[in-house]
Design an enzyme around this catalytic site. Structure first.
Site, mmCIF file in Angstrom:
data_model
loop_
_atom_site.group_PDB
_atom_site.id
_atom_site.type_symbol
_atom_site.label_atom_id
_atom_site.label_comp_id
_atom_site.label_asym_id
_atom_site.label_seq_id
_atom_site.Cartn_x
_atom_site.Cartn_y
_atom_site.Cartn_z
ATOM 1 N N TRP A 95 0.851 -1.190 0.000
ATOM 2 C CA TRP A 95 0.000 0.000 0.000
ATOM 3 C C TRP A 95 0.889 1.243 0.000
ATOM 4 O O TRP A 95 1.842 1.330 0.760
ATOM 5 C CB TRP A 95 -0.885 -0.043 1.237
ATOM 6 C CG TRP A 95 -1.762 1.140 1.472
ATOM 7 C CD1 TRP A 95 -2.540 1.779 0.559
ATOM 8 C CD2 TRP A 95 -1.961 1.825 2.712
ATOM 9 N NE1 TRP A 95 -3.226 2.818 1.155
ATOM 10 C CE2 TRP A 95 -2.884 2.865 2.484
ATOM 11 C CE3 TRP A 95 -1.464 1.651 4.004
ATOM 12 C CZ2 TRP A 95 -3.313 3.729 3.478
ATOM 13 C CZ3 TRP A 95 -1.893 2.505 5.009
ATOM 14 C CH2 TRP A 95 -2.804 3.532 4.743
ATOM 15 N N ASP A 141 -1.761 -5.533 8.923
ATOM 16 C CA ASP A 141 -2.683 -4.504 8.445
ATOM 17 C C ASP A 141 -3.874 -5.230 7.828
ATOM 18 O O ASP A 141 -3.713 -6.001 6.866
ATOM 19 C CB ASP A 141 -1.997 -3.613 7.409
ATOM 20 C CG ASP A 141 -2.775 -2.325 7.147
ATOM 21 O OD1 ASP A 141 -3.878 -2.175 7.694
ATOM 22 O OD2 ASP A 141 -2.263 -1.469 6.394
ATOM 23 N N LYS A 149 -13.743 -0.370 4.165
ATOM 24 C CA LYS A 149 -14.177 -1.193 3.041
ATOM 25 C C LYS A 149 -15.325 -2.115 3.418
ATOM 26 O O LYS A 149 -16.342 -2.175 2.723
ATOM 27 C CB LYS A 149 -12.991 -2.031 2.523
ATOM 28 C CG LYS A 149 -11.743 -1.239 2.149
ATOM 29 C CD LYS A 149 -11.983 -0.277 1.013
ATOM 30 C CE LYS A 149 -10.671 0.269 0.439
ATOM 31 N NZ LYS A 149 -9.889 1.080 1.376
#
Length: 403
Positions: free
Chosen positions: A134, A215, A251
């Site tokens: 990311w 994460d 999300k």
């Protein structure tokens, strides 16, 4: 003469820059495959029905706008704990977990990064991120003062996991390094280790006494199954690791702008929780004072109410299934067109993103000739595909690959 004469221009954020370019493009055939947010089959943002219900319930309650406690909303943090580690988790039962509410996953990463900068052992430990990862990971950990290094992850020839390279790099790293791991739906590649490969990764990390920093931005969104998507985290906890987990509800609940998340710390003994929690609370107090309430109240209600929770699972299954269907359809169209190359990675990868293997020149042609917006490394947001644009997208990819 200005006080700020010594301030250099920061490099542009690739994702934000792409969003600006896409919004400025008024072409009717435009396809935005850069945004990391779910879209329905009409290309529109989708508010989860269960979130609407939770909002309606909150509106009917005699609530207030008081500050939350420094640790956040217990309905959220306790529910998130069980979601990540499992309701029957030994770590929770033994009171070895502390969870603090954060400004979504980014805030969790930053609080964790600053905490480890102050207390990591050894004090010169570096942070290792996957290549690629990311885009904000490096920014966060370098801003917190860490040295950031990379470990191999993507096999750019097969667009699958370079497990041998990854294990080799983790084994070669000095003992006690901080290793950032994507729990599921790796961003940007969509390439996840298998259960067997996760066990190998855990073996090497235990041998080298590395600290896992998970994460988790897509639990339940990746496969539609919250337990399956938490497999790696639960494996490491069962193996006895102390670790951090960053959790986001952007999300999987569609709470993008509400910035709702948690940072979880798992420690070896409940005797260490008081000290760890006090320092996390101190860091949070210094940066945001207290976390925001509205998104936490929505997520907390969904996590704590059995009826809403079950509906949420159904909502995630729907989102996950649509993305899997788009992967299947895109691969089928590219293979039907005879597009040069092997496109099996489109369906073997998982989650919101697909690492297409397109190079920068091809990406730039898609942008300028076909008004298709994807990141420079060839990553597309599969959520941006729908039955109205998928034929056009396949045709465009075929064109730039073939020519």
């Amino acid at each position: 003469m200005s006080y700020f004469d010594n301030v250099p221009q920061a490099p542009a954020d690739g994702i934000l820059q792409l969003s600006v370019l896409s919004k400025a493009d008024s072409n009717s055939r435009k396809v935005d495959l850069g945004v990391g947010a779910y879209r329905d089959n009409n290309g529109k943002p989708w508010v989860l029905p269960v979130v609407r219900k939770a909002e309606q319930q909150l509106a009917q309650e005699a609530g207030d706008h008081e500050y939350l406690g420094v640790g956040g909303l217990p309905a959220l943090t306790n529910g998130a704990q069980k979601l990540i580690f499992g309701a029957d988790s030994a770590a929770i039962r033994e009171q070895r977990v502390y969870s603090i509410q954060t400004i979504s996953g980014t805030g969790a990463n930053m609080v964790g990064a600053v905490f480890l900068k102050q207390f990591k052992q050894p004090t010169d430990a570096a942070v290792y991120i996957s290549k690629p990862t990311w885009g904000n990971h490096r920014n966060i950990f370098e801003t917190a003062g860490h040295e950031v290094r990379e470990y191999r992850y993507c096999n750019y020839s097969t667009l699958g996991l370079d497990i041998d390279g990854m294990l080799s790099d983790l084994r070669a790293a000095p003992r006690g390094q901080i290793i950032v791991l994507h729990a599921c739906a790796h961003n940007p590649t969509g390439i996840d280790p298998t259960a067997e490969q996760w066990a190998q990764i855990a073996d090497v990390m235990q041998e080298r006494a590395h600290f896992p920093f998970f994460d988790c931005a897509y639990q339940g969104f990746a496969t539609g199954n919250v337990d399956r998507d938490a497999y790696a985290i639960r494996l490491f906890v069962e193996r006895g690791f102390e670790l951090f987990v960053c959790e986001s509800f952007a999300k999987n609940m569609g709470l993008y702008g509400e910035r709702t998340g948690c940072l979880h710390a798992v420690v070896a003994s409940s005797a260490r929780v008081a000290a760890v929690s006090s320092q996390m609370n101190r860091l949070s107090r210094a940066t945001i004072s207290t976390a925001s309430a509205y998104g936490a109240k929505i997520a907390g209600k969904v996590l704590q109410d059995p009826e809403l929770y079950n509906e949420w699972i159904e909502n995630m299954e729907l989102m996950s299934a649509r993305i899997m269907d788009m992967r299947t359809q895109l691969r089928a169209r590219l293979e039907k067109l005879g597009t040069p190359g092997d496109w099996s990675h489109v369906t073997s990868q998982i989650g919101m993103f697909s690492f297409t293997g397109l190079n920068l020149a091809q990406v730039e042609r898609l942008r300028t000739e076909f008004h298709m917006y994807l990141t420079n490394d060839g990553r597309i947001s599969v959520a941006g595909l729908n039955t109205g644009n998928i034929d056009y997208v396949a045709m465009a990819i075929d064109n730039v690959v073939r020519n």
